[in-house]
Design a protein around this motif. Sequence first.
Motif, PDB file in Angstrom:
ATOM      1  N   VAL A 129      -6.611   2.057  -4.303  1.00 47.79           N
ATOM      2  CA  VAL A 129      -6.100   2.513  -3.005  1.00 47.79           C
ATOM      3  C   VAL A 129      -4.894   3.429  -3.191  1.00 47.79           C
ATOM      4  O   VAL A 129      -4.737   4.416  -2.458  1.00 47.79           O
ATOM      5  CB  VAL A 129      -5.739   1.301  -2.127  1.00 47.79           C
ATOM      6  CG1 VAL A 129      -5.118   1.754  -0.822  1.00 47.79           C
ATOM      7  CG2 VAL A 129      -6.987   0.494  -1.843  1.00 47.79           C
ATOM      8  N   ALA A 134     -13.884   3.016  -7.418  1.00 49.42           N
ATOM      9  CA  ALA A 134     -13.563   1.636  -7.780  1.00 49.42           C
ATOM     10  C   ALA A 134     -14.492   1.084  -8.872  1.00 49.42           C
ATOM     11  O   ALA A 134     -14.006   0.497  -9.856  1.00 49.42           O
ATOM     12  CB  ALA A 134     -13.594   0.749  -6.539  1.00 49.42           C
ATOM     13  N   ASN A 159      -4.787  -6.475  -7.663  1.00 51.77           N
ATOM     14  CA  ASN A 159      -5.286  -7.277  -6.552  1.00 51.77           C
ATOM     15  C   ASN A 159      -5.305  -6.450  -5.275  1.00 51.77           C
ATOM     16  O   ASN A 159      -4.684  -5.392  -5.186  1.00 51.77           O
ATOM     17  CB  ASN A 159      -4.408  -8.519  -6.337  1.00 51.77           C
ATOM     18  CG  ASN A 159      -4.763  -9.625  -7.307  1.00 51.77           C
ATOM     19  OD1 ASN A 159      -5.849  -9.627  -7.881  1.00 51.77           O
ATOM     20  ND2 ASN A 159      -3.860 -10.563  -7.491  1.00 51.77           N
ATOM     21  N   GLY A 160      -6.011  -6.978  -4.272  1.00 49.99           N
ATOM     22  CA  GLY A 160      -6.091  -6.287  -2.994  1.00 49.99           C
ATOM     23  C   GLY A 160      -5.001  -6.720  -2.044  1.00 49.99           C
ATOM     24  O   GLY A 160      -4.056  -7.433  -2.402  1.00 49.99           O
ATOM     25  N   GLY A 214     -14.052   3.492  -2.516  1.00 50.83           N
ATOM     26  CA  GLY A 214     -14.691   2.176  -2.560  1.00 50.83           C
ATOM     27  C   GLY A 214     -16.029   2.154  -3.251  1.00 50.83           C
ATOM     28  O   GLY A 214     -16.381   1.173  -3.926  1.00 50.83           O
ATOM     29  N   ALA A 254       0.829  -1.207   0.000  1.00 55.68           N
ATOM     30  CA  ALA A 254       0.000   0.000   0.000  1.00 55.68           C
ATOM     31  C   ALA A 254       0.860   1.251   0.000  1.00 55.68           C
ATOM     32  O   ALA A 254       0.578   2.218  -0.723  1.00 55.68           O
ATOM     33  CB  ALA A 254      -0.924  -0.019   1.221  1.00 55.68           C
ATOM     34  N   VAL A 300     -10.289  -1.246  -0.204  1.00 57.69           N
ATOM     35  CA  VAL A 300      -9.657  -2.470  -0.714  1.00 57.69           C
ATOM     36  C   VAL A 300     -10.138  -3.728  -0.021  1.00 57.69           C
ATOM     37  O   VAL A 300      -9.804  -4.832  -0.423  1.00 57.69           O
ATOM     38  CB  VAL A 300      -8.117  -2.373  -0.596  1.00 57.69           C
ATOM     39  CG1 VAL A 300      -7.654  -2.649   0.806  1.00 57.69           C
ATOM     40  CG2 VAL A 300      -7.429  -3.289  -1.590  1.00 57.69           C
ATOM     41  N   VAL A 356      -7.789   2.197   3.436  1.00 59.53           N
ATOM     42  CA  VAL A 356      -7.520   0.803   3.090  1.00 59.53           C
ATOM     43  C   VAL A 356      -8.722  -0.071   3.425  1.00 59.53           C
ATOM     44  O   VAL A 356      -9.146  -0.920   2.631  1.00 59.53           O
ATOM     45  CB  VAL A 356      -6.260   0.307   3.833  1.00 59.53           C
ATOM     46  CG1 VAL A 356      -6.025  -1.157   3.556  1.00 59.53           C
ATOM     47  CG2 VAL A 356      -5.051   1.128   3.429  1.00 59.53           C
ATOM     48  N   ARG A 391     -11.802  -3.940  -6.068  1.00 63.12           N
ATOM     49  CA  ARG A 391     -11.214  -3.175  -4.963  1.00 63.12           C
ATOM     50  C   ARG A 391      -9.739  -3.552  -4.896  1.00 63.12           C
ATOM     51  O   ARG A 391      -9.358  -4.489  -4.190  1.00 63.12           O
ATOM     52  CB  ARG A 391     -11.952  -3.473  -3.673  1.00 63.12           C
ATOM     53  CG  ARG A 391     -13.449  -3.230  -3.791  1.00 63.12           C
ATOM     54  CD  ARG A 391     -14.204  -3.629  -2.551  1.00 63.12           C
ATOM     55  NE  ARG A 391     -13.987  -2.702  -1.457  1.00 63.12           N
ATOM     56  CZ  ARG A 391     -14.540  -2.823  -0.261  1.00 63.12           C
ATOM     57  NH1 ARG A 391     -15.342  -3.850  -0.005  1.00 63.12           N
ATOM     58  NH2 ARG A 391     -14.305  -1.937   0.688  1.00 63.12           N
ATOM     59  N   ASN A 392      -8.918  -2.829  -5.619  1.00 63.15           N
ATOM     60  CA  ASN A 392      -7.534  -3.241  -5.836  1.00 63.15           C
ATOM     61  C   ASN A 392      -6.549  -2.167  -5.414  1.00 63.15           C
ATOM     62  O   ASN A 392      -6.916  -1.096  -4.928  1.00 63.15           O
ATOM     63  CB  ASN A 392      -7.337  -3.609  -7.315  1.00 63.15           C
ATOM     64  CG  ASN A 392      -7.806  -2.495  -8.234  1.00 63.15           C
ATOM     65  OD1 ASN A 392      -7.358  -1.363  -8.139  1.00 63.15           O
ATOM     66  ND2 ASN A 392      -8.746  -2.814  -9.122  1.00 63.15           N
ATOM     67  N   SER A 393      -5.276  -2.480  -5.622  1.00 61.84           N
ATOM     68  CA  SER A 393      -4.205  -1.591  -5.198  1.00 61.84           C
ATOM     69  C   SER A 393      -4.167  -0.305  -6.001  1.00 61.84           C
ATOM     70  O   SER A 393      -3.728   0.742  -5.491  1.00 61.84           O
ATOM     71  CB  SER A 393      -2.850  -2.311  -5.324  1.00 61.84           C
ATOM     72  OG  SER A 393      -2.869  -3.528  -4.628  1.00 61.84           O
ATOM     73  N   ARG A 400      -4.059  -6.544   2.648  1.00 59.29           N
ATOM     74  CA  ARG A 400      -4.489  -6.134   3.981  1.00 59.29           C
ATOM     75  C   ARG A 400      -3.282  -5.595   4.729  1.00 59.29           C
ATOM     76  O   ARG A 400      -2.229  -6.222   4.731  1.00 59.29           O
ATOM     77  CB  ARG A 400      -5.096  -7.311   4.737  1.00 59.29           C
ATOM     78  CG  ARG A 400      -5.736  -6.891   6.067  1.00 59.29           C
ATOM     79  CD  ARG A 400      -6.644  -7.957   6.601  1.00 59.29           C
ATOM     80  NE  ARG A 400      -7.496  -7.456   7.676  1.00 59.29           N
ATOM     81  CZ  ARG A 400      -8.544  -8.095   8.143  1.00 59.29           C
ATOM     82  NH1 ARG A 400      -8.892  -9.236   7.610  1.00 59.29           N
ATOM     83  NH2 ARG A 400      -9.259  -7.593   9.111  1.00 59.29           N
TER      84      ARG A 400
END
Length: 855
Positions: free
Chosen positions: A709, A538, A797-798, A534, A483, A785, A781, A704-706, A800
């Motif tokens: 974010v 997105a 891709n997401g 979001g 992130a 994501v 975040v 909801r991906n990088s 955490r």
Amino acid sequence: MPTFTGLRRAHRTSRSVAFADRFARALITSGGIATIVAVATVCLFLVWVVLPLLRSGDTDAHAPIPRPGTTLPLVLAEDPYRHLGWLLQDDGTVVGFTTGDGAVLARTPMFERASVRCVARHGDRVLLGRADGSVAFARVAFANDVTRDTTSAAARALAPGAVVVDGSDLFERTPEGQWRRQRLELHHEAPLALGGAAIEHVDFSDAPDAMRVAAVTADGILHLKQRTTRLDFMTGEEVTELAGSSTPLATLLPDFASTPPDHVLLNGTGNSLLLLWRDGRLVRLDTRDRDAPQLAETLRAVPAGRTVTAAAFHNGKTTLLVGDDQGAIGAWFLTRPADVATVDGATLQRAHEFAAGAAAPVVALHASSRSRLFVAGHADGEVRLWQATTQALVTAVRLPDGEPLQAVALAPKDDGLLVAGSRRLHRYDVQPGHHEVTLATTFLPVWYEGGNAPEHVWQSTGGSDDFEPKLGLWPLVFGTLKATFYCLLFGVPLALLAAIYTSEFLHPRSRARIKPLIELMASLPSVVLGFLAGIVFAPWVAQHLMAVLLAVPAIPCVLLLGAQVWQQAPPWLRPTLERLRVPAALLAVPLGAWLATAVAPAVETLLFTGDFQGWLAVATRAADDPARGSAFGGWLLLGLPLAAFAAALLVGRVAGGWRGPAANLRRFGFGAVAAVALGCGLAALLTAAGLDLRGNLFGTFDQRNSLVVGIAMGFAVVPIVYTIAEDALSAVPEHLRAASLGAGATPWQTAVRVILPTAMSGVFSAVMIGLGRAVGETMIVVMAVGGTPILDISVFNGFRTLSANIATELPEAVRDSSHYRMLYLAALCLFAMTFVLNTAAEVVRQRFRRRAFQL
């Protein structure tokens, strides 16, 4: 007092000014010290919460008590409050007793005839295999109820915390003044016949559809039955039946027919039956079809030269524990590798081994009903408590006087051990600690139950008691770094270029308006940015993904092209156009976005088989599927920035001396063509080498991906980086600018080669402060994501992060649990990451500062 100059002050400082000066100095000093103390206190508090994770388990022994019964105990159990226990003897008698003094409360024979040959237990349900060829289900459980009043005179006289036996009941006075009554309850069903020969080995599973039973009889017959219950409409009673197959082992396993197996174990779903021999042979049968079991595979459960002495399933009946005569224990479970060739596509693998030095043979195994602990009893009286996931030895005890061990049980709450020796019962209090966590399992791959290989996983909770906690922090650390990387990749260039422009090129009057406007962006709450990212951004990016990606090179190209065209304006018109410079530059953004949107369908059709998101999902496509497409487009998209940089260097060397009308336009055109040509050449070369960036740099698309974010967090970081960097650039002495311009340098050369190196210390500080904001960002975040802790660098891709994980899971974590303390460990890791990065940044900043002084 005379000064070093020999001059005296003409005026004395007033008392109020002196007092204010001292007060301000003391206030600033105390504030700085308080800040340092506060930060150190937070760090110490985190360490204090995390330290118990590193402590080992401990045990406390109680005085031994006489063992009820004289025959070998087949089953041994203890109640959750550790006041009562029961054991099953081989004659079918259930003996209930108190664990405090061993007094027998009840001795109940389950059947009047036919002794018990074998037994299988799962929870409070017991299946007995009998000598007459029948099996019988029974339920042995501890019943308890809490009341505010009782008719027992002995119970009324109890002090809080004391217990007393009244008949077959045990009463305990709770600290709240209530009475808890406990008793042993036994319910058994009528025997169900399997055949005429004695049952040698039996097991059962509570499958989702119905209970399944597997048994081997003395005549070498394997019985695989399903237990069903139906209502008899004639009598109105429930009738229990066993239906299934009875197959001779000689027919099913010709190579193993000479000797019957020593262990029969049916997994939790009833789909796999394991037959285990003392010499280590292990046969797995595919029993999905109970009427036609098939041989799946044959293995060796223990190393050559060893014999099997004990076997049992762990909690959930997925992991098989096998003990041998050398004191070692192996853990086996089913995996599904891609290259396996068994009938059900699965294979057993020995994933863990538990062997803490030489030991006597393992004679008893018992797994916890609520965690991944299990206890192993050895023939010499040693008892070891293991953690199945971490392979850690939690604690170990040894029976006094070398008493041989016959059976062992772990308390339902994992807080005690009950061990049956040859003469006495031994009780131990256990403090297992946070056995699910070690430094190795926190940051290194772990082979979890059902996995094909060791891996990094964070999954703290599950929906059943047999869930295996997965507390690897590396996916969260990786997500935090990912992130931060994408946030800085978007935000830092934008903020620094804006700072350079407003500091060195923008008119002071315009700068006084634009800078406060950008600084106001810092007032946007993270929740608002996360919500917009979001809910609004997105979905829009998912619908216009190709246009968004093409806008990255399109907008700079339109801006540069506009700059070249602007320079072609005649000299007499330039003063008039100067006022329109900023609006014209801003116009490049919508023009570039329009251009990207216009060419996106053609580019997607030409390079990505008409569907970019489908092109990314290469894992779902067969190798000969035309929709799979080529990796050329992806490499071209990724390589264009590098190609543009190389083309810029090439233009400076090849076309730097071009003169004449529209020379700048010709140089720009040459550079654009060179960038595209270099990008295509690099993409063709990498594609010809067989390299495909899908599955790593470009993964399967998630809405909801990088990318989303990174842009949203970039807007949160831009104001603070811009403000500090712009202040640092503006603070460079004016005489340096004047000297550079006077020596013939252009404003751009002055900004890049004089002003920026001089202000690099402050600029670097701005970037580091932005990095700290990105590392600790939470709400953007969480809202933009989701929370998938995966190890994937792909921008589509997401992930955490540590901060998002703490914010979402800490309110629901059970206090003082391993999960709770692991979240504090995550906070400590975040603290350490920030400290290390800031320390490294300060070292680099000091180098830049010394270099600036040298300049």
